[in-house]
Design an enzyme around this catalytic site. Structure first.
Site, PDB file in Angstrom:
ATOM      1  N   CYS A  99     -76.504 -16.826  52.567  1.00 26.82           N
ATOM      2  CA  CYS A  99     -75.618 -16.352  51.584  1.00 26.82           C
ATOM      3  C   CYS A  99     -75.998 -14.735  51.658  1.00 26.82           C
ATOM      4  O   CYS A  99     -77.040 -14.304  51.162  1.00 26.82           O
ATOM      5  CB  CYS A  99     -76.287 -16.874  50.179  1.00 26.82           C
ATOM      6  SG  CYS A  99     -75.552 -16.121  48.677  1.00 26.82           S
ATOM      7  N   CYS A 102     -76.483 -13.161  47.867  1.00 30.29           N
ATOM      8  CA  CYS A 102     -77.611 -13.553  47.058  1.00 30.29           C
ATOM      9  C   CYS A 102     -78.671 -14.632  47.731  1.00 30.29           C
ATOM     10  O   CYS A 102     -79.242 -14.528  48.497  1.00 30.29           O
ATOM     11  CB  CYS A 102     -77.330 -14.014  45.543  1.00 30.29           C
ATOM     12  SG  CYS A 102     -78.541 -14.103  44.455  1.00 30.29           S
ATOM     13  N   SER A 103     -78.424 -15.855  47.388  1.00 29.51           N
ATOM     14  CA  SER A 103     -79.282 -17.040  47.723  1.00 29.51           C
ATOM     15  C   SER A 103     -78.644 -18.543  47.540  1.00 29.51           C
ATOM     16  O   SER A 103     -79.281 -19.364  47.414  1.00 29.51           O
ATOM     17  CB  SER A 103     -80.329 -17.079  47.073  1.00 29.51           C
ATOM     18  OG  SER A 103     -80.124 -17.178  45.477  1.00 29.51           O
ATOM     19  N   CYS A 104     -77.257 -18.475  47.574  1.00 33.64           N
ATOM     20  CA  CYS A 104     -76.566 -19.732  47.369  1.00 33.64           C
ATOM     21  C   CYS A 104     -76.840 -20.688  48.608  1.00 33.64           C
ATOM     22  O   CYS A 104     -76.814 -20.248  49.709  1.00 33.64           O
ATOM     23  CB  CYS A 104     -75.075 -19.511  47.376  1.00 33.64           C
ATOM     24  SG  CYS A 104     -74.716 -18.434  45.839  1.00 33.64           S
TER      25      CYS A 104
END
Lengths: 199, 97
Positions: A99, A102-104
């Site tokens: 991602c 971000c951090s998906c």
């Protein structure tokens, strides 16, 4: 990156929770229940989905067509979760999930993303130097293998369906699932047979 | 007209040369108690229709660069969540003071 939160941040969080609780918007019981639910999700769920796909062609077809439906079939609640896409590794084609923004992460089937998945280095380099990143995990792909890097987003999450290792003919779903690590489901590693005991 | 690419916002890290030569630090630790609590709060707020993931993202992406790099992952979430709830009037600055 993994530094602890500052004391003022802890205080800031408690002030916010207290303000929300005072209005009846959020309760401690709700927070505890949500955290317990989140803690229960783990890569073992994704590993089981993969092992089943190695054994059952109909399940494999469902998994590739609609990962969220497959997860629901395994008893995972996907309510409120974005769709889950499953990327099929094949001879000559490997997938790596990142991602960049971000951090998906497919948390319903893999649990919390590890710190490295959220790191600036992984986010920036996975798309620019995927082979270099794989090398850091000790992952070498057969010569001529193409890598597709896929960006997970707020609206669509991805996991990898790795190839079944050779030498696992006749193995049970449990035995196969034990080979599938979180890293293999993200694409930084490949499922490995345990090192053979000396004959 | 210039054909120079606009500078990407700081969260937009795909391919960023700044980290090109830095190995990935293999941090495997699960979130700490603070992180898990922020995480749970975000989910409860979403369940109640008080915020969405896209709004969380907007709030994180609006954090100015020096602050972005100075905050831990879940501190960025808390900054975003707090800003959103203030913006929506769900809580007031006085209540958080």
């Amino acid at each position: 990156m993994s530094a602890p939160a500052r004391p003022e941040s802890l205080a800031r969080l408690e002030r916010l929770v207290a303000a929300l609780a005072a209005k009846g918007l959020v309760s401690e019981a709700e927070l505890a229940a949500m955290q317990a639910r989140t803690d229960r999700a783990s890569p073992e769920i994704g590993a089981r989905m993969v092992a089943r796909a190695w054994l059952d062609p109909a399940w494999r077809a469902l998994l590739l067509a609609d990962g969220a439906a497959a997860a629901e079939r395994m008893g995972v609640s996907m309510a409120g979760a974005p769709p889950l896409g499953v990327l099929e590794n094949r001879p000559g084609l490997h997938h790596l999930v990142v991602c960049t923004l971000c951090s998906c992460y497919p948390r319903a089937v893999l649990g919390y993303p590890p710190g490295w998945y959220k790191s600036f280095e992984y986010r920036s380099r996975a798309v620019r130097d995927p082979r270099g990143v794989l090398a850091e995990w000790g992952t070498a792909l057969p010569a001529g293998t193409k890598i597709r890097v896929v960006d997970s987003t707020a609206d669509y999450r991805w996991m990898v369906l790795p190839m079944r290792p050779e030498g696992t003919e006749g193995w049970s779903e449990d035995q196969l699932a034990a080979l599938v690590t979180r890293d293999a489901l993200v694409g930084v590693a490949l499922p490995q047979l345990p090192a053979r005991a000396a004959a | 007209m210039s054909d120079a690419e606009p500078t990407p916002a700081i969260h937009d890290m795909g391919g960023l040369s700044r980290f090109r030569c830095s190995p990935v630090e293999r941090d495997e630790a699960p979130p700490d108690a603070f992180g898990k609590r922020v995480d749970a709060l975000r989910q409860v707020l979403a369940q109640k229709g008080l915020m969405t993931v896209d709004e969380l993202r907007r709030g994180i992406e609006a954090i100015p660069e020096p602050e972005y790099f100075g905050l831990t992952y879940y501190e960025r979430w808390l900054t975003s969540i707090t800003g959103l709830l203030l913006e929506k009037g769900v809580v007031t600055p006085e209540e958080l003071a």
